[in-house]
Design an enzyme around this catalytic site. Structure first.
Site, mmCIF file in Angstrom:
data_model
loop_
_atom_site.group_PDB
_atom_site.id
_atom_site.type_symbol
_atom_site.label_atom_id
_atom_site.label_comp_id
_atom_site.label_asym_id
_atom_site.label_seq_id
_atom_site.Cartn_x
_atom_site.Cartn_y
_atom_site.Cartn_z
ATOM 1 N N LYS A 36 -4.593 -2.118 5.462
ATOM 2 C CA LYS A 36 -3.886 -1.854 6.720
ATOM 3 C C LYS A 36 -4.689 -2.396 7.894
ATOM 4 O O LYS A 36 -4.134 -2.895 8.868
ATOM 5 C CB LYS A 36 -3.636 -0.347 6.850
ATOM 6 N N ASP B 189 0.831 -1.203 0.000
ATOM 7 C CA ASP B 189 0.000 0.000 0.000
ATOM 8 C C ASP B 189 0.868 1.256 0.000
ATOM 9 O O ASP B 189 0.566 2.227 -0.694
ATOM 10 C CB ASP B 189 -0.944 0.004 1.211
ATOM 11 N N SER C 235 -6.884 0.257 -0.088
ATOM 12 C CA SER C 235 -5.768 0.858 0.639
ATOM 13 C C SER C 235 -6.076 0.922 2.139
ATOM 14 O O SER C 235 -5.288 0.475 2.978
ATOM 15 C CB SER C 235 -5.511 2.259 0.070
ATOM 16 N N ARG D 40 0.076 6.257 -6.837
ATOM 17 C CA ARG D 40 -1.247 6.829 -7.127
ATOM 18 C C ARG D 40 -1.191 8.347 -7.029
ATOM 19 O O ARG D 40 -1.791 9.071 -7.836
ATOM 20 C CB ARG D 40 -2.290 6.280 -6.137
HETATM 21 N N1 URA Z 1 -6.442 6.802 3.156
HETATM 22 C C1 URA Z 1 -5.739 5.692 2.829
HETATM 23 O O1 URA Z 1 -5.160 5.038 3.688
HETATM 24 N N2 URA Z 1 -5.685 5.337 1.530
HETATM 25 C C2 URA Z 1 -6.306 6.014 0.542
HETATM 26 O O2 URA Z 1 -6.232 5.622 -0.603
HETATM 27 C C3 URA Z 1 -7.028 7.168 0.904
HETATM 28 C C4 URA Z 1 -7.085 7.529 2.221
#
Ligand code: URA
Length: 423
Positions: A184, A158, A180, A165
């Site tokens: 986590k 990520d 994303s 990104r």
């Molecule tokens: N927060 C995240 O952790 N990822 C994203 O893509 C957008 C907000």
């Protein structure tokens, strides 16, 4: 060959689990170059992903680094916010829920852009946020709550993809955002998750509809991986509460735990704590709300915050939390009612003062930010204070803050803080 995977997505065909696992594992090992990964991200951005693809992507990203597991008997709860201006809800809802007996494993991040991060705010207490997995579990066992900063080892795919990104204008993609955030959360293992998905000018999602879609996507991912999740879709059109900026927000959180918080902010923090209590203790909404309200009222939530801080080698001395010595007041130019405060402008003003980061390694100033004196609906006279800037603002920051406030002749309609709850 990776070109075949790009071509499939370009032609709007569904990627298999094997395609996605290959992409994530090879990209994390640097075996796929950024130009090819960018092409796939853009194809995903343009063509979207099926629920199955999103769930497979999330799991592959979650498994790209360390994963945590908690003893099942702890029935641990985590809370996540999609981020907003002045969002210090974690500092209030966590100790409330922990004081009610919920076991909480909170992994916090640093702020990026105009939205803040809990890890930065907790620096006001000088806590140790780098815990080993065992230390983390021991602290949850002993105190009902532990907080640690997300590390590079959690969902490293990520971290790499997020930077890419950012550089390829593919951040704003619902499947990529959902994967994303949830990668986590899955990596750090809590079986129960309360999601605060914000919408409005100070949030990632600008409309309630978009926020609802994102929330539903995240709930689907949680279900797919056997977790319980609840999402609150909440309003972020004006800044949350009255204080924006790291130490200022910590001061507001402590005021709130002392019973002196902004009404809307207090209500939302208690409601989020209520959902944490529901999941953690497996009880109904009204019983959980009663417990949460009592923990706030009788001071046990504030005591719990002190306990959590001290257990992680921090110090709880509210009077020692510093704010910048230089202040500039923003005054009402006309009399009337505050009908709107543009949260994004206030967030940007706070960032220009030094409270936020442009890139994840930037230094920030914990003492700067914006204190709002007149929230939406307040009646003001010409010359009354609308806000105070802490720090050394340039003309642009002063202009931004002044223009963030709209003062009109009629009181605005009250908008509920919670638009919808998805379970
Ligand atoms: N927060 C995240 O952790 N990822 C994203 O893509 C957008 C907000």
């Amino acid at each position: 060959m990776f070109q075949d995977i790009i071509q499939k997505k370009r032609d709007n065909l569904e990627l298999t689990k094997a395609d996605i696992d290959y992409f994530i594992s090879e990209y994390t090992k640097n075996s796929i170059p950024d130009y090819q990964a960018s092409a796939l991200l853009m194809a995903i951005y343009l063509n979207g992903m099926s629920n199955q693809e999103i769930s497979n992507l999330t799991l592959a990203m979650a498994n790209s680094g360390e994963t945590y597991n908690y003893p099942a008997n702890l029935n641990v709860v985590d809370k996540h916010s999609s981020g907003g201006v002045g969002d210090k809800i974690t500092l209030v809802s966590l100790p409330i829920a922990a004081a009610c007996g919920v076991n909480i494993a909170k992994i916090s991040g640093r702020g990026l852009g105009f939205t803040g991060g809990t890890a930065d705010k907790l620096r006001a207490f000088n806590m140790n946020l780098s815990l080993t997995e065992q230390d983390f579990i021991d602290k949850i066992n002993n105190n009902g709550c532990a907080i640690m900063e997300s590390s590079i080892n959690i969902a490293p795919a990520d971290k790499k993809l997020y930077s890419l990104r950012d550089a390829t204008s593919t951040v704003d993609s619902l499947p990529l955002i959902a994967a994303s955030i949830m990668s986590k959360k899955l990596a750090t293992g809590a079986p129960n998750l309360v999601l605060d998905v914000k919408f409005g000018s100070g949030a990632l999602m600008k409309t309630a509809e978009k926020a609802t879609q994102l929330a539903q996507q995240m709930i689907d991912i949680a279900k797919f991986s056997g977790r319980n999740a609840v999402a609150l879709i909440t309003n972020m059109d004006e800044p949350l509460g009255t204080h924006v900026g790291n130490n200022l927000e910590v001061i507001e959180a402590i005021n709130t735990l002392n019973g002196n918080g902004d009404e809307n902010f207090t209500q939302l923090s208690v409601e989020i704590a209520t959902y944490m209590v529901m999941l953690g203790l497996k009880i109904d909404h009204d019983s959980a709300l009663q417990l949460a309200q009592t923990a706030l009222k009788n001071g046990s939530a504030l005591n719990k915050l002190k306990q959590i801080i001290q257990a992680q080698s921090g110090v709880f001395v509210p009077d020692a939390i510093k704010t910048h010595s230089s202040t500039t007041h923003i005054l009402a130019q006309t009399s009337g009612f505050v009908t709107h405060i543009n949260a994004q402008d206030i967030g940007n003003a706070s960032m220009h003062l030094g409270a936020g980061r442009n890139t994840i390694d930037d230094d920030i100033d914990l003492t700067v930010g914006v204190l709002i004196h007149a929230k939406v609906g307040t009646s003001v006279n010409c010359g009354d204070k609308l806000a105070t800037l802490y720090g050394n603002p340039g003309d642009e920051t002063i202009r931004l803050t002044q223009n963030a406030f709209t003062v009109g002749n009629t009181p605005p309609k009250k908008i509920p803080m919670i638009y919808k709850v998805l379970t």
